[in-house]
Design a protein around this motif. Structure first.
Motif, mmCIF file in Angstrom:
data_model
loop_
_atom_site.group_PDB
_atom_site.id
_atom_site.type_symbol
_atom_site.label_atom_id
_atom_site.label_comp_id
_atom_site.label_asym_id
_atom_site.label_seq_id
_atom_site.Cartn_x
_atom_site.Cartn_y
_atom_site.Cartn_z
ATOM 1 N N SER A 156 4.326 0.942 -0.754
ATOM 2 C CA SER A 156 4.307 0.667 -2.184
ATOM 3 C C SER A 156 4.541 -0.828 -2.352
ATOM 4 O O SER A 156 5.487 -1.371 -1.799
ATOM 5 C CB SER A 156 5.428 1.498 -2.820
ATOM 6 O OG SER A 156 5.716 1.022 -4.092
ATOM 7 N N ALA A 166 -7.112 -2.587 -7.261
ATOM 8 C CA ALA A 166 -5.905 -2.055 -7.894
ATOM 9 C C ALA A 166 -5.022 -3.183 -8.440
ATOM 10 O O ALA A 166 -4.497 -3.100 -9.549
ATOM 11 C CB ALA A 166 -5.139 -1.195 -6.886
ATOM 12 N N THR A 221 -5.676 5.671 -11.393
ATOM 13 C CA THR A 221 -6.916 5.831 -10.644
ATOM 14 C C THR A 221 -6.586 5.834 -9.161
ATOM 15 O O THR A 221 -5.696 5.108 -8.724
ATOM 16 C CB THR A 221 -7.877 4.667 -10.964
ATOM 17 O OG1 THR A 221 -8.104 4.647 -12.368
ATOM 18 C CG2 THR A 221 -9.201 4.808 -10.236
ATOM 19 N N SER A 222 -7.299 6.642 -8.426
ATOM 20 C CA SER A 222 -7.069 6.688 -6.995
ATOM 21 C C SER A 222 -8.391 6.634 -6.229
ATOM 22 O O SER A 222 -9.379 7.252 -6.626
ATOM 23 C CB SER A 222 -6.246 7.950 -6.684
ATOM 24 O OG SER A 222 -6.781 8.623 -5.600
ATOM 25 N N ARG A 281 -9.858 7.269 -2.533
ATOM 26 C CA ARG A 281 -9.532 7.882 -1.245
ATOM 27 C C ARG A 281 -10.709 7.722 -0.285
ATOM 28 O O ARG A 281 -11.842 8.078 -0.607
ATOM 29 C CB ARG A 281 -9.221 9.361 -1.452
ATOM 30 C CG ARG A 281 -8.743 10.061 -0.199
ATOM 31 C CD ARG A 281 -8.478 11.536 -0.489
ATOM 32 N NE ARG A 281 -8.134 12.251 0.730
ATOM 33 C CZ ARG A 281 -6.913 12.328 1.240
ATOM 34 N NH1 ARG A 281 -5.924 11.755 0.612
ATOM 35 N NH2 ARG A 281 -6.687 12.976 2.369
ATOM 36 N N GLU A 299 3.421 5.506 4.011
ATOM 37 C CA GLU A 299 3.168 5.208 2.601
ATOM 38 C C GLU A 299 3.767 3.844 2.280
ATOM 39 O O GLU A 299 4.911 3.564 2.624
ATOM 40 C CB GLU A 299 3.782 6.283 1.713
ATOM 41 C CG GLU A 299 3.331 6.140 0.262
ATOM 42 C CD GLU A 299 3.780 7.312 -0.608
ATOM 43 O OE1 GLU A 299 3.119 8.359 -0.547
ATOM 44 O OE2 GLU A 299 4.781 7.158 -1.317
ATOM 45 N N GLU A 326 -5.510 6.368 0.864
ATOM 46 C CA GLU A 326 -5.613 6.559 -0.567
ATOM 47 C C GLU A 326 -4.847 5.445 -1.266
ATOM 48 O O GLU A 326 -3.671 5.222 -0.998
ATOM 49 C CB GLU A 326 -5.043 7.932 -0.963
ATOM 50 C CG GLU A 326 -5.246 8.232 -2.432
ATOM 51 C CD GLU A 326 -5.024 9.699 -2.767
ATOM 52 O OE1 GLU A 326 -4.350 10.390 -1.989
ATOM 53 O OE2 GLU A 326 -5.529 10.129 -3.821
ATOM 54 N N SER A 380 -1.385 5.215 0.636
ATOM 55 C CA SER A 380 -0.953 6.304 1.528
ATOM 56 C C SER A 380 -1.939 6.428 2.670
ATOM 57 O O SER A 380 -3.141 6.560 2.458
ATOM 58 C CB SER A 380 -0.917 7.634 0.770
ATOM 59 O OG SER A 380 -0.088 7.512 -0.358
ATOM 60 N N THR A 416 -3.651 4.071 -4.857
ATOM 61 C CA THR A 416 -3.450 4.589 -6.205
ATOM 62 C C THR A 416 -2.844 3.521 -7.115
ATOM 63 O O THR A 416 -1.888 2.843 -6.743
ATOM 64 C CB THR A 416 -2.504 5.816 -6.164
ATOM 65 O OG1 THR A 416 -3.019 6.743 -5.215
ATOM 66 C CG2 THR A 416 -2.405 6.481 -7.519
ATOM 67 N N ASP A 417 -3.441 3.377 -8.282
ATOM 68 C CA ASP A 417 -2.868 2.475 -9.279
ATOM 69 C C ASP A 417 -2.572 3.266 -10.541
ATOM 70 O O ASP A 417 -2.876 4.449 -10.622
ATOM 71 C CB ASP A 417 -3.825 1.302 -9.556
ATOM 72 C CG ASP A 417 -5.140 1.757 -10.164
ATOM 73 O OD1 ASP A 417 -5.124 2.320 -11.272
ATOM 74 O OD2 ASP A 417 -6.196 1.555 -9.523
ATOM 75 N N ARG A 418 -1.978 2.612 -11.531
ATOM 76 C CA ARG A 418 -1.617 3.296 -12.773
ATOM 77 C C ARG A 418 -2.573 2.952 -13.907
ATOM 78 O O ARG A 418 -2.304 3.234 -15.063
ATOM 79 C CB ARG A 418 -0.190 2.896 -13.192
ATOM 80 C CG ARG A 418 0.865 3.280 -12.197
ATOM 81 C CD ARG A 418 1.014 4.795 -12.131
ATOM 82 N NE ARG A 418 2.113 5.176 -11.266
ATOM 83 C CZ ARG A 418 3.382 5.179 -11.647
ATOM 84 N NH1 ARG A 418 3.719 4.825 -12.862
ATOM 85 N NH2 ARG A 418 4.316 5.546 -10.811
ATOM 86 N N SER A 420 -9.824 9.607 -11.474
ATOM 87 C CA SER A 420 -9.102 8.862 -12.491
ATOM 88 C C SER A 420 -8.684 9.800 -13.608
ATOM 89 O O SER A 420 -9.458 10.656 -14.025
ATOM 90 C CB SER A 420 -9.998 7.754 -13.050
ATOM 91 O OG SER A 420 -9.233 6.890 -13.856
#
Lengths: 158, 113
Positions: free
Chosen positions: A7, A50, A141-142, A144, A5, A77, A66, A79-81, A136
């Motif tokens: 970040s 993202a 939102t992700s 994959r 993972e 995957e 990830s 992922t954002d906010r 989302s």
């Protein structure tokens, strides 16, 4: 449980790093050589998207990538906010009129507009990768993406 | 690998040789280069992408922007590319219908349509 993972701060300069990591883990997970260019491009598109979402909305939060090695599959995957742009699902590339993209002439003095419509990156991903899921909600939102991988029988031997 | 850019003039055309990776980080450099060329009166561009290792949709956007700018001056923007991994993204986005794509720089320089 993801194998790796990552970040990272939502900066364009980190997208290349994310691509390189994804490529290295994909190789290790046994993803066939023929899919590796696809992994690199699709992960790059997902991470760029993202980063753009966070920069466009002024979000400080990091982007999370990830990478999961699940026996005969390899998943990434991102992922954002932020919110999902445009339609609720990934737009269809068939709906994009390539000619229309370039039809409007503009003057040199104009600031650079958003040349490609929002959702273009997602459209590229869905045109490229067979197994894509975009989800989302209010927290973010992700994207994959999953590829087939060789089933390596000995999990400790990798 | 970062982005490398060089330009040279061939008659009334300008060849832009691009190498390395065109992505969300490096695409602004290519965009500036194309804007500078058009501002300087170079409206017939040949972008040689044979040494490009990676191209994403941000890079495509910059090329589309370049095409719009030269078209505003009745110019042209031709691409040189034979690499399957790069051609693939032009195909899946339908941009093969928008850009003339040539196999060699000589072919692009000789093209007139």
């Amino acid at each position: 449980m993801p194998t790796v993972e990552v970040s990272f701060t939502a900066l364009p300069s980190h997208v290349r790093t994310a691509r390189l990591i994804a490529l290295a883990v994909a190789r290790r997970a046994g993803v066939d050589e023929q899919f590796l260019d696809e992994v690199r491009l699709a992960v790059g598109e997902a991470c760029s998207r993202a980063v753009n979402v966070h920069q466009g909305t002024g979000l400080d939060a990091p982007i999370v990538m990830s990478l999961s090695d699940e026996q005969d599959r390899f998943s990434v995957e991102v992922t954002d906010r932020g919110p999902l742009e445009g339609a609720a699902s990934a737009p269809d590339l068939d709906d994009l009129d390539a000619q229309a993209l370039t039809a409007e002439a503009e003057s040199d003095s104009e600031p650079m507009p958003d040349l490609l419509p929002p959702g273009f990156g997602l459209a590229v991903i869905s045109g490229l990768v067979e197994d894509v899921a975009v989800t989302s909600d209010t927290t973010g939102t992700s994207v994959r993406m999953t590829w087939p991988a060789t089933d390596v029988m000995a999990p400790d031997g990798r | 690998m970062d982005l490398s850019l060089s330009t040279r003039t061939e008659g009334d055309r300008t060849v832009v040789t691009v190498g390395g990776e065109i992505d969300v980080y490096t695409a602004p450099k290519l965009r500036e280069q194309l804007i500078d060329l058009v501002s300087g009166g170079n409206y017939h561009l040949v972008v040689d992408m044979e040494s490009v290792d990676f191209l994403d949709s941000t890079g495509l956007g910059v090329l589309v922007g370049g095409l719009k700018r030269v078209r505003a001056h009745e110019g042209s923007l031709r691409l040189v590319c034979t690499q399957e991994r790069i051609l693939k993204i032009f195909r899946i986005t339908g941009l093969t219908k928008v850009f003339p794509i040539h196999a060699t720089v000589d072919e692009a320089l000789a093209a007139t349509d």
